[in-house]
Enzyme design. Structure first.
Site, PDB file in Angstrom:
ATOM      1  N   CYS A 166       0.852  -1.204   0.000  1.00 56.77           N
ATOM      2  CA  CYS A 166       0.000   0.000   0.000  1.00 56.77           C
ATOM      3  C   CYS A 166       0.881   1.245   0.000  1.00 56.77           C
ATOM      4  O   CYS A 166       0.599   2.226  -0.699  1.00 56.77           O
ATOM      5  CB  CYS A 166      -0.923   0.022   1.222  1.00 56.77           C
TER       6      CYS A 166
ATOM      7  N   ASP B  98      10.918  -6.111  -8.644  1.00 61.97           N
ATOM      8  CA  ASP B  98      11.086  -6.795  -7.360  1.00 61.97           C
ATOM      9  C   ASP B  98      12.472  -6.464  -6.809  1.00 61.97           C
ATOM     10  O   ASP B  98      13.468  -6.431  -7.531  1.00 61.97           O
ATOM     11  CB  ASP B  98      10.937  -8.313  -7.542  1.00 61.97           C
TER      12      ASP B  98
ATOM     13  N   ASN C 265       1.601 -16.065  -5.009  1.00 61.45           N
ATOM     14  CA  ASN C 265       1.664 -16.936  -3.834  1.00 61.45           C
ATOM     15  C   ASN C 265       0.552 -16.558  -2.868  1.00 61.45           C
ATOM     16  O   ASN C 265       0.312 -15.367  -2.630  1.00 61.45           O
ATOM     17  CB  ASN C 265       3.033 -16.790  -3.159  1.00 61.45           C
TER      18      ASN C 265
ATOM     19  N   HIS D 200      -0.515  -8.495   0.415  1.00 62.73           N
ATOM     20  CA  HIS D 200      -1.219  -7.558  -0.472  1.00 62.73           C
ATOM     21  C   HIS D 200      -1.138  -8.201  -1.852  1.00 62.73           C
ATOM     22  O   HIS D 200      -0.029  -8.527  -2.311  1.00 62.73           O
ATOM     23  CB  HIS D 200      -0.511  -6.194  -0.440  1.00 62.73           C
TER      24      HIS D 200
ATOM     25  N   HIS E 253      -0.474  -9.552  -5.269  1.00 62.00           N
ATOM     26  CA  HIS E 253       0.523  -9.187  -6.287  1.00 62.00           C
ATOM     27  C   HIS E 253       0.746 -10.364  -7.212  1.00 62.00           C
ATOM     28  O   HIS E 253       0.678 -11.519  -6.801  1.00 62.00           O
ATOM     29  CB  HIS E 253       1.849  -8.744  -5.660  1.00 62.00           C
TER      30      HIS E 253
ATOM     31  N   HIS F 253       3.674 -11.830  -9.570  1.00 65.01           N
ATOM     32  CA  HIS F 253       5.057 -11.793 -10.028  1.00 65.01           C
ATOM     33  C   HIS F 253       5.055 -12.039 -11.531  1.00 65.01           C
ATOM     34  O   HIS F 253       4.360 -12.942 -12.018  1.00 65.01           O
ATOM     35  CB  HIS F 253       5.872 -12.935  -9.393  1.00 65.01           C
TER      36      HIS F 253
HETATM   37  P1  AMP Z   1       5.710 -12.963  -2.021  1.00 64.33           P
HETATM   38  O1  AMP Z   1       6.854 -13.571  -1.230  1.00 64.33           O
HETATM   39  O2  AMP Z   1       5.135 -13.850  -3.064  1.00 64.33           O
HETATM   40  O3  AMP Z   1       4.665 -12.390  -1.090  1.00 64.33           O
HETATM   41  O4  AMP Z   1       6.317 -11.749  -2.837  1.00 64.33           O
HETATM   42  C1  AMP Z   1       6.715 -10.563  -2.229  1.00 64.33           C
HETATM   43  C2  AMP Z   1       7.811  -9.998  -3.074  1.00 64.33           C
HETATM   44  O5  AMP Z   1       8.005  -8.655  -2.698  1.00 64.33           O
HETATM   45  C3  AMP Z   1       9.177 -10.702  -2.894  1.00 64.33           C
HETATM   46  O6  AMP Z   1       9.589 -11.239  -4.153  1.00 64.33           O
HETATM   47  C4  AMP Z   1      10.088  -9.584  -2.413  1.00 64.33           C
HETATM   48  O7  AMP Z   1      11.392  -9.665  -2.950  1.00 64.33           O
HETATM   49  C5  AMP Z   1       9.351  -8.347  -2.881  1.00 64.33           C
HETATM   50  N1  AMP Z   1       9.621  -7.133  -2.130  1.00 64.33           N
HETATM   51  C6  AMP Z   1       9.650  -6.982  -0.778  1.00 64.33           C
HETATM   52  N2  AMP Z   1       9.887  -5.702  -0.457  1.00 64.33           N
HETATM   53  C7  AMP Z   1      10.012  -5.017  -1.629  1.00 64.33           C
HETATM   54  C8  AMP Z   1      10.257  -3.666  -1.963  1.00 64.33           C
HETATM   55  N3  AMP Z   1      10.431  -2.719  -1.024  1.00 64.33           N
HETATM   56  N4  AMP Z   1      10.326  -3.322  -3.271  1.00 64.33           N
HETATM   57  C9  AMP Z   1      10.160  -4.260  -4.234  1.00 64.33           C
HETATM   58  N5  AMP Z   1       9.904  -5.556  -3.980  1.00 64.33           N
HETATM   59  C10 AMP Z   1       9.831  -5.936  -2.696  1.00 64.33           C
END
Ligand code: AMP
Length: 112
Positions: free
Chosen positions: A7, A30, A85, A96, A98, A100
């Site tokens: 957010c 990412d 995921n 939140h 998302h 990938h």
């Molecule tokens: P998930 O583990 O499927 O919930 O994916 C979350 C993703 O967010 C992971 O691949 C992290 O590397 C990525 N992530 C976490 N913090 C940040 C950030 N500040 N900017 C960009 N990506 C992020």
């Protein structure tokens, strides 16, 4: 949600490398890329995950998929993998919604 990382990224309160943004969603790189191209597509509205998509918010989820199609096309990405995921066992670390988008290397199947 005030304590939600994505957010805050969507609101511009935490910096990110955005490649696309509109009134409903944004896409950014990412921070820990798992492929040469690793983008995250998120709605600006807080939705916990795919498991929280309902008839009421489904248009936002559909918009994300439309933008995955158009942004990858604009970036010249022809082959890619879309992953979302959901929950702890699937390794969701940010609660939140998302998607990938991974590209730029050979993928394996099944995913680990
Ligand atoms: P998930 O583990 O499927 O919930 O994916 C979350 C993703 O967010 C992971 O691949 C992290 O590397 C990525 N992530 C976490 N913090 C940040 C950030 N500040 N900017 C960009 N990506 C992020």
């Amino acid at each position: 949600m005030s304590d939600c990382l994505f957010c805050k990224i969507a609101a511009g309160e935490i910096p990110s490398s955005k490649v696309y943004e509109d009134e409903l969603c944004c896409a950014f790189a990412d921070i820990a890329p798992q492929a040469p191209t690793h983008l995250l597509f998120i709605p600006k509205e807080h939705i916990d995950s795919v498991a929280a998509i309902t008839p009421e918010n489904a248009s936002v989820a559909a918009h994300l998929l439309v933008k995955i199609a158009s942004v990858t096309k604009e970036l010249g990405i022809e082959s890619f993998r879309v992953v979302s995921n959901i929950g702890e066992q699937a390794q969701q670390s940010v609660k939140h919604l998302h998607f990938h988008v991974l590209a730029g290397r050979d993928m394996t199947w099944p995913p680990g």
